[in-house]
Design a protein around this motif. Structure first.
Motif, PDB file in Angstrom:
ATOM      1  N   VAL A 147       9.404   0.218  -1.982  1.00  0.00           N
ATOM      2  CA  VAL A 147       9.455   0.472  -0.541  1.00  0.00           C
ATOM      3  C   VAL A 147       9.978  -0.788   0.135  1.00  0.00           C
ATOM      4  O   VAL A 147       9.484  -1.892  -0.115  1.00  0.00           O
ATOM      5  N   THR A 148      10.982  -0.610   0.991  1.00  0.00           N
ATOM      6  CA  THR A 148      11.563  -1.707   1.756  1.00  0.00           C
ATOM      7  C   THR A 148      11.441  -1.371   3.232  1.00  0.00           C
ATOM      8  O   THR A 148      11.801  -0.270   3.653  1.00  0.00           O
ATOM      9  N   SER A 170       0.828  -1.206   0.000  1.00  0.00           N
ATOM     10  CA  SER A 170       0.000   0.000   0.000  1.00  0.00           C
ATOM     11  C   SER A 170       0.864   1.259   0.000  1.00  0.00           C
ATOM     12  O   SER A 170       0.559   2.237  -0.696  1.00  0.00           O
ATOM     13  N   ALA A 171       1.944   1.248   0.765  1.00  0.00           N
ATOM     14  CA  ALA A 171       2.851   2.402   0.809  1.00  0.00           C
ATOM     15  C   ALA A 171       3.525   2.613  -0.547  1.00  0.00           C
ATOM     16  O   ALA A 171       3.678   3.755  -0.996  1.00  0.00           O
ATOM     17  N   ALA A 172       3.905   1.530  -1.204  1.00  0.00           N
ATOM     18  CA  ALA A 172       4.535   1.644  -2.530  1.00  0.00           C
ATOM     19  C   ALA A 172       3.535   2.189  -3.549  1.00  0.00           C
ATOM     20  O   ALA A 172       3.880   3.040  -4.383  1.00  0.00           O
ATOM     21  N   ALA A 210       8.185  -4.126  -1.589  1.00  0.00           N
ATOM     22  CA  ALA A 210       7.121  -4.089  -2.600  1.00  0.00           C
ATOM     23  C   ALA A 210       7.462  -3.025  -3.634  1.00  0.00           C
ATOM     24  O   ALA A 210       8.046  -1.988  -3.311  1.00  0.00           O
ATOM     25  N   THR A 211       7.088  -3.287  -4.876  1.00  0.00           N
ATOM     26  CA  THR A 211       7.312  -2.356  -5.977  1.00  0.00           C
ATOM     27  C   THR A 211       6.000  -2.124  -6.705  1.00  0.00           C
ATOM     28  O   THR A 211       5.294  -3.080  -7.027  1.00  0.00           O
ATOM     29  N   GLN A 266      -0.703   3.086   8.948  1.00  0.00           N
ATOM     30  CA  GLN A 266      -1.072   1.676   9.080  1.00  0.00           C
ATOM     31  C   GLN A 266      -0.427   1.026  10.295  1.00  0.00           C
ATOM     32  O   GLN A 266      -0.571  -0.175  10.511  1.00  0.00           O
ATOM     33  N   ASP A 267       0.300   1.804  11.065  1.00  0.00           N
ATOM     34  CA  ASP A 267       0.907   1.355  12.322  1.00  0.00           C
ATOM     35  C   ASP A 267       1.852   0.166  12.116  1.00  0.00           C
ATOM     36  O   ASP A 267       1.857  -0.783  12.885  1.00  0.00           O
TER      37      ASP A 267
END
Length: 145
Positions: free
Chosen positions: A111-112, A48-50, A133-134, A81-82
């Motif tokens: 994002v790693t 989700s962040a990526a 994730a990419t 998202q904690d």
């Protein structure tokens, strides 16, 4: 020799042995389920962040502002998202901004997150685990760049 209740004297000790063997095995199983659940939640949060980073970067007006917007979006998404990352890294490929107008281009965000698992005292579970994730998002083909 049987007692009044119909239980052999030798059977009483076997229940204790079963408990000594069964309870730790059950607790280990529960710990592994918690580990798997936390890893699944962390993977979803990093994806989700990526996606948020790629989308925010793709709607920016310039390459420098795309990098800043993508990093801010990823950091914000992880904190909302904690997800407790010991450290996280956001890498953005904004080379699509250099493409001429009318040429399809994308922004890619990776994002790693190094997830902290030290609070799970389960044998075989590492103290940290890296989740990556990419995601990509298209840049408007006919927008001024």
């Amino acid at each position: 020799m049987t007692s009044r209740r119909g239980v052999n004297a030798g059977d009483r000790g076997s229940a204790v042995i079963e408990a000594v063997i069964g309870v730790p095995a059950f607790l280990l199983f529960v710990g592994l389920i918690i580990f798997a659940g936390r890893m699944a939640i962390a993977q979803q949060a990093v994806e989700s962040a990526a996606a948020s980073a790629a989308r925010s970067a793709s709607i920016a007006r310039s390459q420098p502002s795309a990098i800043s917007a993508g990093q801010d979006a990823a950091t914000s998404s992880l904190s909302e998202q904690d997800v407790h990352c010991q450290s996280h890294r956001v890498t953005l490929d904004t080379s699509g901004f250099a493409a001429p107008v009318g040429t399809p281009a994308t922004v890619t965000a990776q994002v790693t997150c190094l997830v902290d698992l030290a609070d799970l005292a389960v044998p075989g579970v590492p103290g940290t685990k890296q989740v990556t994730a990419t995601m990509s998002s298209p840049i408007d083909t006919y927008r001024e760049r």
